[in-house]
Write a protein that holds these residues in place. Sequence first.
Motif, short mmCIF file in Angstrom:
data_model
loop_
_atom_site.label_atom_id
_atom_site.label_comp_id
_atom_site.label_asym_id
_atom_site.label_seq_id
_atom_site.Cartn_x
_atom_site.Cartn_y
_atom_site.Cartn_z
N TYR A 172 0.84 -1.20 0.00
CA TYR A 172 0.00 0.00 0.00
C TYR A 172 0.87 1.25 0.00
O TYR A 172 1.83 1.36 0.77
N ARG A 173 0.54 2.21 -0.87
CA ARG A 173 1.29 3.46 -0.95
C ARG A 173 0.32 4.64 -0.92
O ARG A 173 -0.76 4.58 -1.49
N LEU A 174 0.77 5.70 -0.27
CA LEU A 174 -0.01 6.92 -0.19
C LEU A 174 0.41 7.87 -1.29
O LEU A 174 1.57 7.90 -1.70
N GLY A 176 0.34 12.02 -2.31
CA GLY A 176 0.14 13.32 -1.70
C GLY A 176 0.92 14.40 -2.42
O GLY A 176 1.52 14.18 -3.48
N ARG A 177 0.92 15.59 -1.84
CA ARG A 177 1.66 16.73 -2.39
C ARG A 177 2.08 17.62 -1.22
O ARG A 177 1.54 17.52 -0.11
N ILE A 178 3.05 18.46 -1.49
CA ILE A 178 3.57 19.36 -0.47
C ILE A 178 2.76 20.66 -0.47
O ILE A 178 2.55 21.28 -1.52
N GLU A 179 2.30 21.04 0.70
CA GLU A 179 1.61 22.33 0.88
C GLU A 179 2.25 23.02 2.07
O GLU A 179 1.98 22.65 3.22
N GLY A 180 3.13 23.98 1.80
CA GLY A 180 3.89 24.58 2.89
C GLY A 180 4.87 23.56 3.45
O GLY A 180 5.73 23.03 2.75
N VAL A 184 -0.15 16.79 2.12
CA VAL A 184 -1.60 16.70 2.10
C VAL A 184 -2.02 15.77 0.96
O VAL A 184 -1.23 15.49 0.05
N PRO A 185 -3.28 15.27 0.98
CA PRO A 185 -3.73 14.41 -0.12
C PRO A 185 -3.61 15.11 -1.47
O PRO A 185 -3.75 16.33 -1.57
N ASN A 240 -4.37 9.00 -8.27
CA ASN A 240 -4.19 10.13 -7.36
C ASN A 240 -4.32 9.79 -5.89
O ASN A 240 -4.19 10.67 -5.04
N GLY A 241 -4.60 8.54 -5.56
CA GLY A 241 -4.64 8.13 -4.16
C GLY A 241 -6.01 8.20 -3.51
O GLY A 241 -6.18 7.74 -2.38
N HIS A 242 -6.99 8.75 -4.21
CA HIS A 242 -8.34 8.82 -3.65
C HIS A 242 -9.09 7.51 -3.94
O HIS A 242 -8.86 6.87 -4.98
#
Length: 412
Positions: A172-174, A176-180, A184-185, A240-242
């Motif tokens: 299983y892999r998550l 996400g993206r960097i926000e600050g 986050v997802p 996209n992980g959703h």
Amino acid sequence: MPLNRPLLTCRQFLLAVLFFSAAACVPQPPVPPVILPPVLTPPVTEVQKLQAVGWSAVQGWPGINLDASVDAFVQSCRVLRNRTGWESVCAEVQMLDRNDVPAMVKFFETRFVPHQVNNPDGSTAGLITGYYVPDLRGSRVRTERYRYPIYAPPDDMLVIDLSSVYPELGTYRLRGRIEGRRVVPYYARGELDQGVAGLNGRELLWVDDPVELFFLHIQGSGRIQCENGENIMVNYADQNGHPFRSIGKLLLDRGEMTRSQMSMQNIRTWVKNHPEQASGLLNENPSYVFFRELAADVQSPPGALGVPLTPEVSIAVDPRTIPLGAPVFLATTWPLNPQPLERLMVAQDTGGAIKGAVRADFFWGMGHEAGALAGRMKQDGRLWVLLPRPDAPQAEDDTDLIAKKAAAASGS
């Protein structure tokens, strides 16, 4: 008649009243709570997901088109031959004569142990659906007609592998993206369709129909037919992980169609007939797929195992129960037809909606005819996974020994 004890005087009566009134004002000790004995419940017996059985218990065995099943298993062995327990069967299957049906049957019956697949509640029936490779009209450049993009994976999407820290998560892999300073997802479908910076320059192709593009995301592979005659095969590259959410179920819940009307064709028709609601409905499924372009000579896309899918033989499964690459006997019925469909399949793919033990997605192939069958397939079915015997084959009626060997082969 005189009493046996004297009457209280007035003074004695008053003193008695005062005594009992004072006693009533003294705090009383609390009443101890009533402790009931614990209710004993019988222990829950865990149902084995894979239960070894004799060949006579496999409904419909050996089925039909066993030669195509052998060819598909040979494809699986490109991966399995390097895995413990599969080496000898993968070497032997290469030698089978595809015209000798008794020899092929004997190979599976002597070299494998069938395992009935069970649901957690002990039931053995589950949902069998279908998928295919659709044809879409498209272009390598954006035009007024071709303006809906097929994207490659974005550069700003992180893939987080936690298996080294939490081995129980397996593969299983998550995403996400960097926000600050936070992870986050990654963006959901509705946001991606509006356009985000991370997708700029990641367009592979452009198509003319957003609804067909949505169904391409569900199928995972497709052929893009260009006006110059070029056919371009695209295949799942990332997601996209959703979680996947079925818009068909949403239409059922909202009373827009009945269960008997439910099919991919009817969903597509409903969406096209309700353009004002289409975007909102499609965005209810937040899952979004990114693609890659395959080589021009690819005739069938690869599944999750990494080998080409075989029409009407490959299936997608939940690998938490069924090992990828394994032969799986399927007993179900044809779409919209009570005629039995009993065949040796090969587990070579996975899917976002394919979750659960007795659950499979039947690969019908490519093009319109395959889509007509895939879109209407929503059958009950049963599955038996074939796992290699760890040593010399045993007699079929030696069920106790078969069960012990099968348990060792499956690691249970």
